[in-house]
Design a protein around this motif. Structure first.
Motif, PDB file in Angstrom:
ATOM      1  N   LEU A 166       0.811  -1.217   0.000  1.00 44.13           N
ATOM      2  CA  LEU A 166       0.000   0.000   0.000  1.00 44.13           C
ATOM      3  C   LEU A 166       0.846   1.269   0.000  1.00 44.13           C
ATOM      4  N   ASP A 167       2.147   1.110   0.283  1.00 44.38           N
ATOM      5  CA  ASP A 167       3.073   2.252   0.360  1.00 44.38           C
ATOM      6  C   ASP A 167       2.563   3.289   1.358  1.00 44.38           C
ATOM      7  N   ILE A 168       2.337   2.818   2.592  1.00 41.12           N
ATOM      8  CA  ILE A 168       1.855   3.684   3.671  1.00 41.12           C
ATOM      9  C   ILE A 168       2.920   3.768   4.764  1.00 41.12           C
ATOM     10  N   PRO A 169       2.880   4.827   5.613  1.00 42.23           N
ATOM     11  CA  PRO A 169       3.963   5.057   6.582  1.00 42.23           C
ATOM     12  C   PRO A 169       3.890   4.227   7.865  1.00 42.23           C
ATOM     13  N   PHE A 170       2.948   3.282   7.962  1.00 42.94           N
ATOM     14  CA  PHE A 170       2.848   2.441   9.150  1.00 42.94           C
ATOM     15  C   PHE A 170       2.528   1.018   8.719  1.00 42.94           C
ATOM     16  N   ALA A 171       2.857   0.066   9.574  1.00 43.08           N
ATOM     17  CA  ALA A 171       2.574  -1.339   9.265  1.00 43.08           C
ATOM     18  C   ALA A 171       1.192  -1.715   9.781  1.00 43.08           C
ATOM     19  N   PRO A 172       0.297  -2.203   8.927  1.00 42.07           N
ATOM     20  CA  PRO A 172      -0.974  -2.744   9.423  1.00 42.07           C
ATOM     21  C   PRO A 172      -0.708  -3.887  10.411  1.00 42.07           C
ATOM     22  N   TYR A 173      -1.688  -4.172  11.242  1.00 44.09           N
ATOM     23  CA  TYR A 173      -1.532  -5.253  12.215  1.00 44.09           C
ATOM     24  C   TYR A 173      -2.443  -6.417  11.843  1.00 44.09           C
ATOM     25  N   CYS A 174      -1.982  -7.634  12.112  1.00 46.75           N
ATOM     26  CA  CYS A 174      -2.699  -8.841  11.736  1.00 46.75           C
ATOM     27  C   CYS A 174      -2.816  -9.758  12.947  1.00 46.75           C
ATOM     28  N   PHE A 175      -4.029 -10.225  13.230  1.00 43.78           N
ATOM     29  CA  PHE A 175      -4.262 -11.135  14.348  1.00 43.78           C
ATOM     30  C   PHE A 175      -5.243 -12.223  13.937  1.00 43.78           C
ATOM     31  N   GLU A 176      -4.975 -13.434  14.378  1.00 46.41           N
ATOM     32  CA  GLU A 176      -5.895 -14.538  14.151  1.00 46.41           C
ATOM     33  C   GLU A 176      -7.017 -14.494  15.173  1.00 46.41           C
ATOM     34  N   ARG A 209     -16.959  12.875  -3.543  1.00 43.67           N
ATOM     35  CA  ARG A 209     -16.376  14.128  -4.031  1.00 43.67           C
ATOM     36  C   ARG A 209     -14.882  14.201  -3.745  1.00 43.67           C
ATOM     37  N   LEU A 210     -14.422  13.393  -2.786  1.00 36.90           N
ATOM     38  CA  LEU A 210     -13.000  13.376  -2.455  1.00 36.90           C
ATOM     39  C   LEU A 210     -12.326  12.180  -3.119  1.00 36.90           C
ATOM     40  N   LYS A 211     -11.182  12.435  -3.728  1.00 36.54           N
ATOM     41  CA  LYS A 211     -10.447  11.355  -4.383  1.00 36.54           C
ATOM     42  C   LYS A 211      -9.553  10.657  -3.361  1.00 36.54           C
ATOM     43  N   PRO A 212      -9.639   9.339  -3.223  1.00 39.26           N
ATOM     44  CA  PRO A 212      -8.788   8.612  -2.276  1.00 39.26           C
ATOM     45  C   PRO A 212      -7.306   8.734  -2.643  1.00 39.26           C
ATOM     46  N   ALA A 213      -6.457   8.745  -1.637  1.00 38.22           N
ATOM     47  CA  ALA A 213      -5.014   8.811  -1.872  1.00 38.22           C
ATOM     48  C   ALA A 213      -4.494   7.520  -2.502  1.00 38.22           C
ATOM     49  N   ILE A 214      -5.211   6.398  -2.248  1.00 42.48           N
ATOM     50  CA  ILE A 214      -4.853   5.118  -2.862  1.00 42.48           C
ATOM     51  C   ILE A 214      -6.071   4.657  -3.667  1.00 42.48           C
ATOM     52  N   PRO A 215      -6.287   5.217  -4.853  1.00 43.68           N
ATOM     53  CA  PRO A 215      -7.506   4.914  -5.615  1.00 43.68           C
ATOM     54  C   PRO A 215      -7.632   3.462  -6.026  1.00 43.68           C
ATOM     55  N   ASP A 216      -6.494   2.761  -6.116  1.00 44.02           N
ATOM     56  CA  ASP A 216      -6.528   1.348  -6.506  1.00 44.02           C
ATOM     57  C   ASP A 216      -6.345   0.421  -5.308  1.00 44.02           C
ATOM     58  N   ILE A 217      -6.814   0.864  -4.130  1.00 51.22           N
ATOM     59  CA  ILE A 217      -6.596   0.070  -2.913  1.00 51.22           C
ATOM     60  C   ILE A 217      -7.249  -1.301  -2.993  1.00 51.22           C
ATOM     61  N   ILE A 218      -8.408  -1.412  -3.664  1.00 52.44           N
ATOM     62  CA  ILE A 218      -9.054  -2.725  -3.783  1.00 52.44           C
ATOM     63  C   ILE A 218      -8.163  -3.682  -4.560  1.00 52.44           C
ATOM     64  N   GLU A 219      -7.620  -3.220  -5.662  1.00 51.97           N
ATOM     65  CA  GLU A 219      -6.746  -4.067  -6.478  1.00 51.97           C
ATOM     66  C   GLU A 219      -5.489  -4.465  -5.703  1.00 51.97           C
ATOM     67  N   LEU A 221      -5.127  -4.655  -2.369  1.00 48.25           N
ATOM     68  CA  LEU A 221      -5.462  -5.563  -1.274  1.00 48.25           C
ATOM     69  C   LEU A 221      -5.899  -6.933  -1.790  1.00 48.25           C
ATOM     70  N   SER A 222      -6.740  -6.948  -2.794  1.00 47.95           N
ATOM     71  CA  SER A 222      -7.238  -8.237  -3.309  1.00 47.95           C
ATOM     72  C   SER A 222      -6.126  -9.035  -3.972  1.00 47.95           C
ATOM     73  N   GLY A 223      -5.112  -8.345  -4.502  1.00 45.62           N
ATOM     74  CA  GLY A 223      -4.009  -9.034  -5.158  1.00 45.62           C
ATOM     75  C   GLY A 223      -2.874  -9.413  -4.228  1.00 45.62           C
ATOM     76  N   PHE A 224      -2.963  -9.000  -2.965  1.00 44.42           N
ATOM     77  CA  PHE A 224      -1.894  -9.304  -2.012  1.00 44.42           C
ATOM     78  C   PHE A 224      -1.936 -10.775  -1.618  1.00 44.42           C
ATOM     79  N   LYS A 225      -0.793 -11.429  -1.685  1.00 48.42           N
ATOM     80  CA  LYS A 225      -0.689 -12.825  -1.258  1.00 48.42           C
ATOM     81  C   LYS A 225       0.613 -13.027  -0.495  1.00 48.42           C
TER      82      LYS A 225
END
Length: 286
Positions: A166-176, A209-219, A221-225
């Motif tokens: 995502l090229d963001i300044p923080f690491a997302p967190y993941c928990f089971e 009306r506001l354009k997202p900073a990551i307009p292709d975020i769905i692509e 995230l869905s393509g992340f493996k």
């Protein structure tokens, strides 16, 4: 001896109830169903044999009663992991802190907490109308910047991988989530991994009306493996439940009514019917 928790840190109302939830320990059952929408509480408890308690404070609406003889509590939280942080902390205090002495109890109580909510699919093969149980929750918010928790190597790798993707300044967190509850409630449902977003529009790639900073975020995230790990759907609370559930020692599971497929641009004709199917599944299996 452990010092009492100060009144400024754990606020107790004059009637002895905890601050935001406005509940006392005896008001809740061991098995708790949570929803975001306060109106959905009654949509669940209308199926109960008997409702013994109704409490409403802010967005937190609580009903406790019995379904087929089993005592259950249904609670609304509002939207977002900020609300989940308040909810989980105070819910835990109801069972693991003596509210009179303000001391943690020596014997820990673990609750079963099941979220029943709506969500959007980010994979072509998970259609609108499906029911999905979340094996993992991935937080795209910064809640866990303010806490420290043990994570598996895989969970850390997912967060680091998504930060790069995502090229963001923080690491997302993941928990089971809870394997026990997933086994009990996941039968017959799609099993997926859920992205928890800090908003409904820009953070989920929606543009009004506001354009997202990551307009292709769905692509992205869905393509992340990462090995067999792949994200399946969006919503706004699951990762908060899973992170705080692990830290506080509670069993947590998120069940999702998939009302939209964001890739196929589909939205179900009758979202209430999908939610009702999930409610009935939860009541029959909890």
């Amino acid at each position: 001896m452990t010092n009492p928790i100060p009144a400024s840190e754990l606020i107790i109302n004059p009637d002895g109830s905890i601050y935001h939830l406005h509940l006392k320990p005896e008001d809740i059952a061991h098995d708790i169903i949570t929803v975001g929408d306060p109106d959905r509480v009654e949509a669940i408890t209308q199926h109960f044999d008997h409702v013994e308690l109704k409490v409403s404070k802010r967005e937190f609406v609580t009903h406790t009663g019995t379904y087929k003889g089993k005592r259950l509590t249904v609670m609304s939280t509002g939207m977002g992991t900020d609300n989940i942080e308040i909810f989980m902390t105070e819910l835990d205090a109801l069972v693991n802190v003596d509210l009179k002495t303000r001391l943690p109890k020596e014997e820990h109580t673990s609750l079963n907490i099941v979220r029943v909510g709506t969500s959007g699919s980010m994979q072509q093969d998970i259609p609108a109308g499906a029911l999905l149980a979340s094996a993992y929750g991935v937080g795209l918010d910064t809640l866990m910047t303010f806490y420290t928790a043990e994570q598996s190597n895989e969970e850390v790798a997912v967060g680091e991988g998504l930060q790069k993707a995502l090229d963001i300044p923080f690491a997302p967190y993941c928990f089971e989530g809870s394997k026990t509850l997933l086994t009990k409630l996941g039968t017959g449902l799609v099993i997926g991994n859920t992205a928890t977003c800090p908003g409904f529009f820009g953070p989920q790639g929606r543009q009004v009306r506001l354009k997202p900073a990551i307009p292709d975020i769905i692509e992205r995230l869905s393509g992340f493996k990462l090995g067999d790990f792949q994200l399946t759907n969006f919503e706004m609370e699951t990762a908060g439940y899973y992170a705080l559930g692990r830290m506080l020692g509670h069993e947590t599971l998120s069940l999702n009514a998939i009302v939209a497929n964001r890739v196929a641009h589909q939205f179900v004709d009758n979202p209430a019917e999908v939610v009702d199917r999930l409610i009935k599944h939860t009541l029959e299996n909890i």
